[in-house]
Design a protein around this motif. Structure first.
Motif, short mmCIF file in Angstrom:
data_model
loop_
_atom_site.label_atom_id
_atom_site.label_comp_id
_atom_site.label_asym_id
_atom_site.label_seq_id
_atom_site.Cartn_x
_atom_site.Cartn_y
_atom_site.Cartn_z
N TRP A 192 0.89 -1.19 0.12
CA TRP A 192 -0.02 -0.02 -0.17
C TRP A 192 0.85 1.34 -0.21
N GLY A 193 1.97 1.39 0.46
CA GLY A 193 2.86 2.35 0.53
C GLY A 193 3.47 2.62 -0.89
N ALA A 194 3.54 1.72 -1.56
CA ALA A 194 4.38 1.69 -2.92
C ALA A 194 2.95 2.30 -3.83
N TYR A 195 1.66 1.67 -3.56
CA TYR A 195 0.55 2.16 -4.35
C TYR A 195 0.36 3.58 -4.07
N LEU A 196 0.33 4.17 -2.61
CA LEU A 196 0.18 5.61 -2.51
C LEU A 196 1.17 6.44 -3.12
N ILE A 197 2.62 5.92 -3.10
CA ILE A 197 3.49 6.81 -3.71
C ILE A 197 3.24 6.89 -5.02
N ASP A 198 3.29 5.82 -5.56
CA ASP A 198 2.91 5.91 -7.13
C ASP A 198 1.79 6.81 -7.60
N LYS A 199 0.58 6.97 -6.90
CA LYS A 199 -0.72 7.72 -7.17
C LYS A 199 -0.26 9.27 -6.78
N ILE A 200 0.34 9.21 -5.72
CA ILE A 200 0.41 10.87 -5.40
C ILE A 200 1.72 11.53 -6.17
N GLN A 201 2.66 10.55 -6.61
CA GLN A 201 3.73 11.29 -7.24
C GLN A 201 3.22 11.56 -8.87
N CYS A 202 2.33 10.63 -9.33
CA CYS A 202 1.86 10.85 -10.58
C CYS A 202 0.95 11.84 -10.74
N LEU A 203 0.19 12.20 -9.51
CA LEU A 203 -0.65 13.45 -9.49
C LEU A 203 0.50 14.63 -9.46
N GLN A 205 3.39 14.98 -10.64
CA GLN A 205 4.14 15.12 -11.80
C GLN A 205 3.58 14.88 -13.13
N GLY A 206 2.14 14.65 -13.16
CA GLY A 206 1.53 14.44 -14.47
C GLY A 206 1.76 13.35 -15.15
N ARG A 207 1.98 12.34 -14.56
CA ARG A 207 2.43 10.93 -15.32
C ARG A 207 1.43 10.13 -14.86
N PRO A 208 1.27 8.91 -15.97
CA PRO A 208 0.29 7.88 -15.77
C PRO A 208 0.76 7.06 -14.91
N PRO A 209 -0.26 6.32 -13.96
CA PRO A 209 0.14 5.74 -12.91
C PRO A 209 0.82 4.32 -13.43
N LEU A 210 1.44 3.69 -12.66
CA LEU A 210 2.22 2.54 -13.10
C LEU A 210 1.60 1.27 -12.27
N LEU A 211 1.18 1.53 -10.95
CA LEU A 211 0.45 0.30 -10.43
C LEU A 211 -1.16 0.54 -10.39
N GLU A 259 -7.64 4.72 0.42
CA GLU A 259 -9.17 4.84 -0.23
C GLU A 259 -9.13 5.90 -1.25
N LEU A 260 -8.57 7.21 -0.78
CA LEU A 260 -8.74 8.31 -1.50
C LEU A 260 -7.85 8.09 -2.65
N THR A 261 -6.56 7.54 -2.91
CA THR A 261 -5.76 7.33 -3.93
C THR A 261 -6.33 6.33 -4.69
N THR A 262 -7.13 5.48 -4.57
CA THR A 262 -7.80 4.65 -5.50
C THR A 262 -8.70 5.50 -6.39
N ILE A 263 -9.25 6.59 -5.88
CA ILE A 263 -10.00 7.45 -6.55
C ILE A 263 -9.06 8.13 -7.54
N VAL A 264 -8.08 8.77 -6.89
CA VAL A 264 -6.86 9.35 -7.91
C VAL A 264 -6.47 8.43 -8.90
N GLU A 265 -6.43 7.34 -9.01
CA GLU A 265 -6.24 6.57 -10.13
C GLU A 265 -7.13 6.59 -10.84
N ARG A 266 -8.47 6.60 -10.74
CA ARG A 266 -9.57 6.82 -11.85
C ARG A 266 -9.49 8.18 -12.36
N VAL A 267 -9.07 9.17 -11.54
CA VAL A 267 -9.15 10.69 -12.31
C VAL A 267 -7.79 10.66 -13.04
N LEU A 268 -6.87 9.86 -12.89
CA LEU A 268 -5.70 10.11 -13.78
C LEU A 268 -5.96 9.14 -14.98
#
Length: 526
Positions: A192-203, A205-211, A259-268
């Motif tokens: 979950w730490g990796a998932y969080l960092i992926d979503k927050i950094q993508c948000l 930096q404006g990059r597509p999520p990797l996980l 839970e909020l970053t799962t929504i971040v993934e959908r937004v991205l």
């Protein structure tokens, strides 16, 4: 798990037992000289670790502290000098000790020796997948972006870490009964730490999520909730008034942020990705689904984390302020494309609703900044608040361009601008955000003469940190949202004290269209 045979035998037992013993073992191992600080003075090393555990909203959660601190004393598998130095580097900018700086008078040089040591150690462990290596790479990736604005290197480190993550099979948790409870908890925290960092950094930096969430087999039920009630340590938040003992609520914060970053993934993926669905009806349905998800998330947010809706029952923590700020950023990002319309055609009803929603969210971010400043110093705020400040300012700027400098929005815009200017002492990415904001202000023809009047502008601190507590002026007329959760979730005009019905929607849409035409939206996210 294998441990050094010559070291003290690690204590076994359940995850919760290990956690309870953590508070006893850390000082005992420190006093016995068993903790490995890689040549750093133990007193300074422990201070830096304390900063790390207290400050990091999401990067700290990738490390399971009891196992890390235990293995630090016995050369166990969940500690490495590479990981230690990544931690030291990321928090050194929040430590005011001049001996940690290359230039004692320049906070931006803090911790460079830790980065050099990290680079040296990375050469020896970059060619094999290890949990501690991927943790270190992700932590350093986060610091390289926000602190140094080294976006390419940050992204490369993150990419290699996620490759290790998959290589180790950490995206799939084994059955509960198949591995020890401690190992399961460690793997879940890493996942979950990796998932969080992926979503927050993508948000950021404006990059597509990797996980992808769909590929992660893991619940959000953490086995160890010991640190939920550990006292909050305001070591580097520079509290502006005395506070009693309050809980850190770490597990609740982690769970709700996941839970909020799962929504971040959908937004991205579904709103801003280049491969998003082009069908207008489908895109409208997606937007409605995500808005509904955000509403449900806010309604289900524990009372103690939602101080805006439940000020008498909640605990205002720096991390909970960041959580609420991120929620409002997502409100803006979901509604923003609806203002622009499709193929130049604007639906006036949808556009008005979206402008109201974006403005309400931007106002709430300013309210969060105001409340934060009454308890902590904005001078040392986490980068998440810098990011939210910028996103809020982009909305205020568009409204100010229409309503003029006599509006409350103008005060909010200048406040955000000043906060970003102050944060450049800590975060190079905040400097990029400030530059983008200045370009937007100039493009919209907004005059900022005498902009420091009643805006809570901080004093110039040069390279010294901190200068003084940065406070928002109490005389500033900030729109306060209702104190009831359900009403706070209604993003219509009933929430707005500022009348927005006379706005030129065509002009506002055109202002946003500039981002689309120049393909600079992702860059504008900073």
């Amino acid at each position: 798990m294998k441990h050094n045979a010559n070291s003290k035998e690690p204590i076994g037992g359940s995850v919760c037992a290990l956690s309870r013993e953590k508070g006893q073992l850390e000082p005992l191992n420190l006093a016995a000289g068993k903790l490995d600080f890689d040549g750093i003075d133990p007193e300074i090393g422990m201070h830096l670790l304390s900063i790390y555990w207290s400050r990091q909203l999401y990067t700290a959660q990738i490390i399971y502290r009891p196992a890390f601190m235990r293995d630090m004393a016995c050369e166990g598998p969940y500690f490495s000098k590479l990981l230690l130095n990544s931690i030291f580097f990321v928090v050194s900018k929040h430590c005011d000790r001049p001996e940690l700086r290359s230039d004692p008078n320049d906070i931006t040089t803090a911790g460079w020796k830790f980065r050099q040591r990290f680079t040296q150690l990375l050469r020896d462990c970059f060619d094999k997948s290890e949990i501690t290596t991927l943790q270190a790479l992700l932590i350093m990736s986060n610091a390289l972006f926000s602190r140094c604005d080294e976006r390419s290197l940050s992204w490369l480190y993150a990419g290699n870490a996620f490759n290790m993550f998959i290589d180790l099979g950490l995206h799939v948790l084994p059955a509960v009964d198949s591995i020890p409870a401690e190992e399961l908890e460690i793997r879940k925290r890493v996942l979950w730490g990796a998932y969080l960092i992926d979503k927050i950094q993508c948000l950021f930096q404006g990059r597509p999520p990797l996980l992808n969430r769909v590929n992660l087999r893991a619940s959000l039920d953490f086995l160890d909730d010991y640190d939920e009630l550990e006292p909050f340590q305001g070591i580097t938040y520079m509290t502006t008034k005395p506070r009693g003992v309050i809980p850190s609520l770490n597990v609740s914060l982690l769970t709700n942020l996941c839970e909020l970053t799962t929504i971040v993934e959908r937004v991205l993926r579904e709103i801003y990705s280049e491969s998003r669905e082009s069908n207008l009806v489908h895109r409208a349905n997606i937007s409605e689904e995500i808005k509904s998800q955000l509403k449900v998330w806010r309604q289900n947010l524990p009372l103690q984390l939602d101080y805006l809706s439940f000020p008498d029952q909640a605990v205002l923590l720096p991390q909970s302020a960041c959580l609420l700020a991120l929620f409002n950023v997502l409100i803006i990002l979901v509604h923003r494309p609806l203002i622009i319309g499709h193929d130049g055609v604007i639906n006036s009803t949808t556009a008005h609703e979206s402008v109201n929603a974006c403005t309400a969210a931007a106002n709430q971010i300013v309210q969060i900044l105001h409340d934060y400043s009454q308890h902590f110093s904005l001078n040392s705020a986490p980068y998440m608040l810098s990011y939210a400040t910028y996103i809020s300012a982009t909305i205020h700027a568009r409204i100010v361009a229409q309503k003029g400098s006599n509006s409350t929005m103008f005060q909010s815009l200048i406040l955000c601008r000043n906060i970003l200017a102050e944060h450049t002492h800590l975060y190079s990415a905040a400097e990029k955000a400030r530059e983008n904001l200045e370009k937007l202000i100039s493009h919209l023809g907004i005059s900022t003469t005498d902009d420091n009047v009643h805006t809570g502008s901080p004093g110039s601190s040069g390279n010294n940190f901190p200068s003084e507590h940065m406070l928002v002026d109490e005389s500033m007329n900030i729109t306060r949202e209702p104190g009831v959760a359900d009403r706070a979730l209604e993003f219509g005009s009933s929430l707005m004290t500022l009348e927005l019905s006379d706005l030129d929607l065509e002009a506002i849409a055109q202002g946003f269209q500039v981002d689309v035409e120049s393909h600079s939206f992702w860059n504008s996210l900073v």
